[in-house]
Motif scaffolding. Structure first.
Motif, PDB file in Angstrom:
ATOM      1  N   ARG A  28       0.835  -1.200   0.000  1.00  0.00           N
ATOM      2  CA  ARG A  28       0.000   0.000   0.000  1.00  0.00           C
ATOM      3  C   ARG A  28       0.875   1.257   0.000  1.00  0.00           C
ATOM      4  NH1 ARG A  28      -2.572   0.319   5.026  1.00  0.00           N
ATOM      5  NH2 ARG A  28      -0.711  -0.785   5.776  1.00  0.00           N
ATOM      6  N   GLN A  29       0.255   2.400  -0.235  1.00  0.00           N
ATOM      7  CA  GLN A  29       0.955   3.672  -0.190  1.00  0.00           C
ATOM      8  C   GLN A  29       0.069   4.719   0.481  1.00  0.00           C
ATOM      9  OE1 GLN A  29       2.837   5.142  -3.758  1.00  0.00           O
ATOM     10  NE2 GLN A  29       3.259   3.082  -4.552  1.00  0.00           N
ATOM     11  N   VAL A  30       0.714   5.748   1.027  1.00  0.00           N
ATOM     12  CA  VAL A  30      -0.011   6.917   1.509  1.00  0.00           C
ATOM     13  C   VAL A  30       0.417   8.107   0.670  1.00  0.00           C
ATOM     14  CG1 VAL A  30       1.710   7.402   3.314  1.00  0.00           C
ATOM     15  CG2 VAL A  30      -0.590   8.395   3.480  1.00  0.00           C
ATOM     16  N   LEU A  46      -3.664   4.230  -0.503  1.00  0.00           N
ATOM     17  CA  LEU A  46      -3.821   3.537  -1.778  1.00  0.00           C
ATOM     18  C   LEU A  46      -3.605   2.043  -1.609  1.00  0.00           C
ATOM     19  CD1 LEU A  46      -1.838   5.911  -4.192  1.00  0.00           C
ATOM     20  CD2 LEU A  46      -4.221   6.076  -3.423  1.00  0.00           C
ATOM     21  N   THR A  47      -4.524   1.270  -2.172  1.00  0.00           N
ATOM     22  CA  THR A  47      -4.387  -0.185  -2.245  1.00  0.00           C
ATOM     23  C   THR A  47      -4.521  -0.605  -3.704  1.00  0.00           C
ATOM     24  OG1 THR A  47      -6.763  -0.459  -1.851  1.00  0.00           O
ATOM     25  CG2 THR A  47      -5.309  -0.556   0.078  1.00  0.00           C
ATOM     26  N   ASN A  48      -4.257  -1.877  -3.981  1.00  0.00           N
ATOM     27  CA  ASN A  48      -4.314  -2.378  -5.355  1.00  0.00           C
ATOM     28  C   ASN A  48      -3.497  -1.488  -6.301  1.00  0.00           C
ATOM     29  OD1 ASN A  48      -6.597  -3.487  -3.869  1.00  0.00           O
ATOM     30  ND2 ASN A  48      -7.273  -4.372  -5.800  1.00  0.00           N
ATOM     31  N   VAL A  49      -2.321  -1.135  -5.869  1.00  0.00           N
ATOM     32  CA  VAL A  49      -1.479  -0.212  -6.628  1.00  0.00           C
ATOM     33  C   VAL A  49      -0.859  -0.930  -7.831  1.00  0.00           C
ATOM     34  CG1 VAL A  49       0.546   1.285  -6.545  1.00  0.00           C
ATOM     35  CG2 VAL A  49      -0.982   1.120  -4.560  1.00  0.00           C
ATOM     36  N   VAL A  50      -1.080  -0.346  -9.015  1.00  0.00           N
ATOM     37  CA  VAL A  50      -0.479  -0.852 -10.248  1.00  0.00           C
ATOM     38  C   VAL A  50       0.559   0.166 -10.709  1.00  0.00           C
ATOM     39  CG1 VAL A  50      -0.871  -1.526 -12.641  1.00  0.00           C
ATOM     40  CG2 VAL A  50      -2.594  -2.047 -10.891  1.00  0.00           C
TER      41      VAL A  50
END
Length: 568
Positions: free
Chosen positions: A342-344, A402-406
């Protein structure tokens, strides 16, 4: 022993090496995430009492804050009697303020399921009074006392480092000496109790990120926070370079205690403050009066936000990074890695009013698409890709998880060419090439300094700069700024130096101003700031000029070089 540092940088590279070698065999127990708790100083100053500590500790529990992770309760400066015990030499608690004594206070706090934090300093006196003895020369004895009292943490300050009369000395020969903090570290290591070591050395000197991590869980990187919005700007600009250091094993940069709930900031500003501390993995230490319902409900809601706390306490322990700065528009774009891929993302509006901002996910963040959640509200923002535009209120920090980051494979920024200031630019005025120690001023190994302050002619001009297409380009500026605000921190200091970048302008003063933060631990430690600059034309005929924003009164940062990017 658990260790947290609140300290200042080292002053000699040789001494750094000796210190690190002396610590090579030391065994320390670390907290894997930043410490959370409450400290008496921000509201009660150096005037704590048993009732103050106990009622606020109880409030941590009754308000549900302890369940969220706020467990360390620290009695800050002002707890001691005005002299050590004449027979044993031990520190003595003020019997008028703390009639039950240290052990009873610790037992009360432990009985609430909380941790007992104590306070001292590495100088002659504790902060706040020349009647309160600190630990200089008594480290082993005091460490034994802390353990005997049942202390779980020690905040170790830096007042009266050089004399018995000057409380905060930022230039003295032993101000913030790492050896003093190392002495207490070794003393704590010798006792049979795990104690969190919170070194509060304020960031005096140089290279804190070199010598602090081996002995601490976190390390104070700034002068004290002040009850004003400008402190948030100052400290944020100082913590930026430590993203390359912080981790669960190296520790975390301490941005000082929270002023949320002190009614010094607006609601959006309190959110901004708490969120910025959270994404930068600073310890989250409350400083408002929790007892007697003195902290507003809106402030309690901010510090109780489970999503934002989870960002701070994420197991990956990665500090967010400043990835874009829009100085004219006065907003920043931040990005940080979280566990589980994930990201912030942080959109930080420094501007006093509301404004619309746009993020290009591929070009700015390297992301093709991601599922986004608003950290503050918990609401779904949907799947984001391409450009994301939103309106930020004045002094709002929007946090997106952010999830499911492509990851993006197209539309990302690719470097075109790099230009070195010392060898590929024309210097004017007092601007001068400065040699750097080996391995510093990277990537060029040299820099240009003395740009500005009283010299309106000082400039660094690059000719023949290449651009594939015309228009606005991302450039990565390698710069050096160690103009750290210490004694001016509460009044004038902001830890930035301003530089104007003009592309193909008739006059350099027509360029755009950018605020460059602290770049590292000394005047040879390079940082990079990514900014967008308009005015490029296709081909290799561009002229780029760097000057001080206000050359008659201020310096620009030292310049190493810059890189031009194009979207692929």
């Amino acid at each position: 022993m658990l260790l947290v540092l609140c300290l200042r940088p080292l002053q000699a590279a040789g001494f750094t090496l000796l210190l690190l070698l002396s610590l090579a065999s030391a065994t320390t127990v670390r907290t894997s995430t930043p410490v959370m708790g409450w400290d008496s100083y921000n509201y009660y100053n150096c005037y704590p009492s048993q009732d103050i500590i106990e009622t606020n500790a109880a409030a941590l529990v009754s308000l549900g804050l302890s369940e969220l992770g706020y467990t360390y309760v620290t009695t800050d400066c002002g707890w001691t009697a005005d002299a050590r015990d004449p027979l044993t030499g031990q520190l003595v608690w003020n019997e008028t303020l703390f009639p039950s004594g240290a052990v009873a206070l610790g037992d009360y706090i432990h009985g609430l399921g909380l941790k007992f934090g104590v306070y001292s300093g590495a100088g002659y006196w504790q902060c706040g009074s020349t009647d309160d003895p600190a630990s200089l020369g008594h480290e082993a004895l005091d460490a034994q006392s802390f353990a005997a009292w049942g202390a779980d943490s020690l905040k170790y300050d830096n007042c009266y480092a050089n004399s018995t009369t000057t409380a905060a000395d930022y230039t003295g020969t032993v101000s913030g000496s790492p050896m003093r903090f190392d002495t207490m570290y070794n003393a704590l290591n010798a006792v049979s109790r795990d104690i969190v070591y919170q070194v509060c050395q304020w960031g005096v000197g140089e290279d804190i990120e070199t010598w602090a991590p081996p002995i601490a869980n976190s390390w104070r990187i700034s002068n004290d926070i002040y009850n004003a919005w400008r402190s948030i700007w100052r400290i944020t600009n100082q913590v930026i370079p430590y993203a390359r250091v912080t981790s669960p094993t190296a520790g975390h940069a301490d941005m000082d205690m929270l002023i949320v709930g002190l009614q010094a900031l607006s609601t959006y500003e309190e959110q901004f403050h708490f969120g910025m501390w959270a994404i930068n993995k600073s310890p989250l230490v409350l400083g408002s009066a929790l007892a007697n319902s003195l902290t507003p409900a809106a402030s309690l809601a901010i510090v109780s936000n489970k999503n934002v706390i989870a960002i701070n306490q994420d197991s990956l322990g990665a500090q967010a990074e400043l990835v874009r700065r829009y100085t004219t528009a006065q907003w920043d774009l931040w990005q940080g890695a979280l566990s589980g891929g994930r990201q912030v993302i942080g959109l930080a509006n420094w501007y006093n009013g509301s404004q619309s901002v746009t993020v290009d996910f591929a070009a700015d963040l390297g992301i093709a698409s991601a599922v986004a959640q608003d950290a503050w509200t918990g609401d779904s923002v949907g799947t984001l890709s391409g450009s994301y535009t939103t309106t930020l209120q004045g002094h709002e920090l929007r946090l997106l998880i952010l999830t499911n980051v492509v990851n993006a494979t197209a539309g990302i920024q690719e470097p075109v060419a790099y230009y070195t200031a010392a060898t590929q630019a024309t210097l004017a005025g007092n601007a001068v090439v400065v040699d750097c120690p080996s391995g510093q001023c990277l990537p060029a190994g040299v820099k240009v300094g003395d740009i500005g302050e009283g010299d309106t002619a000082a400039s660094v001009t690059f000719s023949g700069v290449k651009a594939t297409t015309s228009g606005t380009k991302l450039i990565g500026v390698d710069f050096i700024n160690y103009d750290v605000a210490l004694d001016t921190a509460w009044a004038l200091g902001d830890n930035t130096r301003n530089m104007t970048i003009a592309v193909n302008e008739a006059s350099a003063v027509n360029g755009e101003r950018f605020a460059f933060p602290i770049s590292g631990g000394d005047w040879y430690d390079t940082g990079r700031l990514y900014v967008y600059v308009d005015g490029f034309v296709a081909g290799a005929s561009n002229k780029v000029v760097f000057t001080s924003y206000n050359s008659t009164v201020t310096w620009a940062p030292d310049l190493v070089g810059f890189e031009v990017y194009e979207v692929n």
